[in-house]
Design an enzyme around this catalytic site. Structure first.
Site, PDB file in Angstrom:
ATOM      1  N   SER A 156     -76.402  -5.049 -55.480  1.00  0.00           N
ATOM      2  CA  SER A 156     -75.734  -3.553 -55.433  1.00  0.00           C
ATOM      3  C   SER A 156     -76.109  -3.049 -56.811  1.00  0.00           C
ATOM      4  CB  SER A 156     -74.546  -3.637 -54.754  1.00  0.00           C
ATOM      5  OG  SER A 156     -73.904  -2.357 -54.957  1.00  0.00           O
ATOM      6  N   GLY A 167     -77.568  -3.238 -39.840  1.00  0.00           N
ATOM      7  CA  GLY A 167     -78.173  -2.748 -41.356  1.00  0.00           C
ATOM      8  C   GLY A 167     -79.245  -3.206 -41.821  1.00  0.00           C
ATOM      9  N   ASN A 222     -78.451 -11.625 -47.480  1.00  0.00           N
ATOM     10  CA  ASN A 222     -78.116 -10.408 -47.278  1.00  0.00           C
ATOM     11  C   ASN A 222     -76.694 -10.357 -46.877  1.00  0.00           C
ATOM     12  OD1 ASN A 222     -78.358  -7.309 -46.387  1.00  0.00           O
ATOM     13  ND2 ASN A 222     -77.754  -8.304 -44.419  1.00  0.00           N
ATOM     14  N   THR A 244     -75.141   2.491 -43.271  1.00  0.00           N
ATOM     15  CA  THR A 244     -74.772   1.377 -42.254  1.00  0.00           C
ATOM     16  C   THR A 244     -73.402   1.037 -42.047  1.00  0.00           C
ATOM     17  OG1 THR A 244     -74.280  -0.327 -44.188  1.00  0.00           O
ATOM     18  CG2 THR A 244     -76.792  -0.170 -43.717  1.00  0.00           C
ATOM     19  N   LYS A 261     -71.301  -8.794 -56.935  1.00  0.00           N
ATOM     20  CA  LYS A 261     -72.647  -8.295 -57.016  1.00  0.00           C
ATOM     21  C   LYS A 261     -73.227  -8.382 -58.422  1.00  0.00           C
ATOM     22  CE  LYS A 261     -73.145  -7.469 -52.785  1.00  0.00           C
ATOM     23  NZ  LYS A 261     -73.997  -8.506 -51.968  1.00  0.00           N
ATOM     24  N   TYR A 303     -65.505  -6.877 -55.837  1.00  0.00           N
ATOM     25  CA  TYR A 303     -66.978  -6.417 -55.142  1.00  0.00           C
ATOM     26  C   TYR A 303     -67.967  -6.226 -56.113  1.00  0.00           C
ATOM     27  CZ  TYR A 303     -70.858  -4.559 -52.614  1.00  0.00           C
ATOM     28  OH  TYR A 303     -72.058  -4.418 -52.302  1.00  0.00           O
ATOM     29  N   GLY A 307     -76.575 -12.297 -42.451  1.00  0.00           N
ATOM     30  CA  GLY A 307     -76.162 -10.809 -42.405  1.00  0.00           C
ATOM     31  C   GLY A 307     -77.396 -10.130 -41.288  1.00  0.00           C
ATOM     32  N   ARG A 349     -71.925 -12.475 -35.265  1.00  0.00           N
ATOM     33  CA  ARG A 349     -71.968 -11.723 -34.075  1.00  0.00           C
ATOM     34  C   ARG A 349     -73.025 -12.366 -33.340  1.00  0.00           C
ATOM     35  NH1 ARG A 349     -70.613  -5.939 -36.184  1.00  0.00           N
ATOM     36  NH2 ARG A 349     -72.129  -6.376 -37.702  1.00  0.00           N
ATOM     37  N   VAL A 377     -75.691   3.214 -48.532  1.00  0.00           N
ATOM     38  CA  VAL A 377     -76.785   2.867 -47.673  1.00  0.00           C
ATOM     39  C   VAL A 377     -76.073   3.189 -46.248  1.00  0.00           C
ATOM     40  CG1 VAL A 377     -78.407   1.387 -46.366  1.00  0.00           C
ATOM     41  CG2 VAL A 377     -77.868   0.983 -48.809  1.00  0.00           C
TER      42      VAL A 377
END
Length: 268
Positions: free
Chosen positions: A148, A20, A95, A196, A165, A161, A16, A42, A194
């Site tokens: 998180s 961020g 991450n 991001t 976590k 989610y 990741g 990416r 955060v």
């Protein structure tokens, strides 16, 4: 120092790393002298970051590998590519991950929750299984797992989610204990909101905008807490005083009280 000393034969692998928190952790580890292996989907962003760090901290290796870590075949290829560099992974930063906001039955047909489990849970466990044994054998290494504050209580509206976590936090804390005396540390970092791209990707941009300013931290603040915590060998790091209070309440509040409150505040 719990973080291993940088060397020409080792690398810090960061997933990741295209935006961020991942970018900021990469910058901090580069400042500490580590060569980096940057991983995300990416490739263009990874190369931009590698070029930036190479210009600022020349003489170190900055490897770039584009990979969708939710895909088991992509993880296998990544492992082969990393092995081909001849570098040992001395620091692993898990991450990469994403969230979502919807009722489970509404999101289920898209398969997005299943993909979330594959990335947030399966990929983390896979990379730990690939690189922790080598660290233990060398008696040197550090892992940073990004969890998180959602890990501390079930969250209606983002059930999967929060569950992923919670898995990361529970596994991290147990492994940190298992690793005592091996020369390897594992630190779970539990950020709250955060600033991001995460909120937009998760589909909670409007909710995020309505949150008070004092609950927010920058990616730089979270990265500093993460790297500092790992350097000190901490098991769990919760950046920000507000989040520390919230996670304490999340651990002790009865579910009969917390679940309706979270549901009302998060979804209604």
């Amino acid at each position: 120092m719990a973080l291993p000393a940088p060397s020409a034969e080792t690398t810090a692998l960061i997933t990741g790393a295209s935006s961020g928190i991942g970018v900021e952790i990469a910058r901090l580890l580069a400042e500490r002298g580590h060569g980096l292996t940057l991983v995300a989907r990416r490739e263009d962003r990874l190369r931009e970051l590698a070029d930036e760090l190479s210009a600022k901290h020349p003489g170190r290796r900055y490897e770039v590998f584009a990979a969708d870590l939710a895909d088991a075949a992509a993880r296998e290829k990544l492992a082969a590519d990393v092995a081909a560099t001849g570098l040992d992974v001395a620091v692993l930063v898990n991450n990469a991950g994403f969230g979502g906001h919807s009722e489970f039955v509404d999101a289920a047909p898209s398969g997005r929750d299943v993909e979330m489990v594959r990335l947030n849970v399966e990929a983390v466990t896979d990379l730990l299984a690939r690189y922790l044994p080598g660290m233990v054998e060398r008696r040197s290494g550090a892992v940073i797992n990004v969890a998180s504050t959602a890990a501390f209580q079930p969250m209606p509206g983002t059930a999967t989610y929060a569950a992923t976590k919670a898995f990361v936090l529970s596994q991290s804390e147990a492994l940190a204990q298992e690793l005592k005396g091996t020369g390897v540390t594992l630190t779970a970092v539990c950020p709250g909101p955060v600033k991001t791209e995460f909120a937009e990707v998760a589909g909670v941009g409007e909710l995020a905008e309505s949150a008070p300013e004092f609950v927010w931290l920058s990616a730089e603040e979270v990265a500093e807490a993460a790297v500092d915590g790992a350097a000190k060998g901490k098991r769990t790091v919760v950046p920000g005083a507000f989040n520390q209070v919230g996670t304490l309440l999340g651990r002790v509040a009865p579910r009969s009280l917390s679940l309706p409150l979270i549901d009302r505040g998060w979804n209604r």
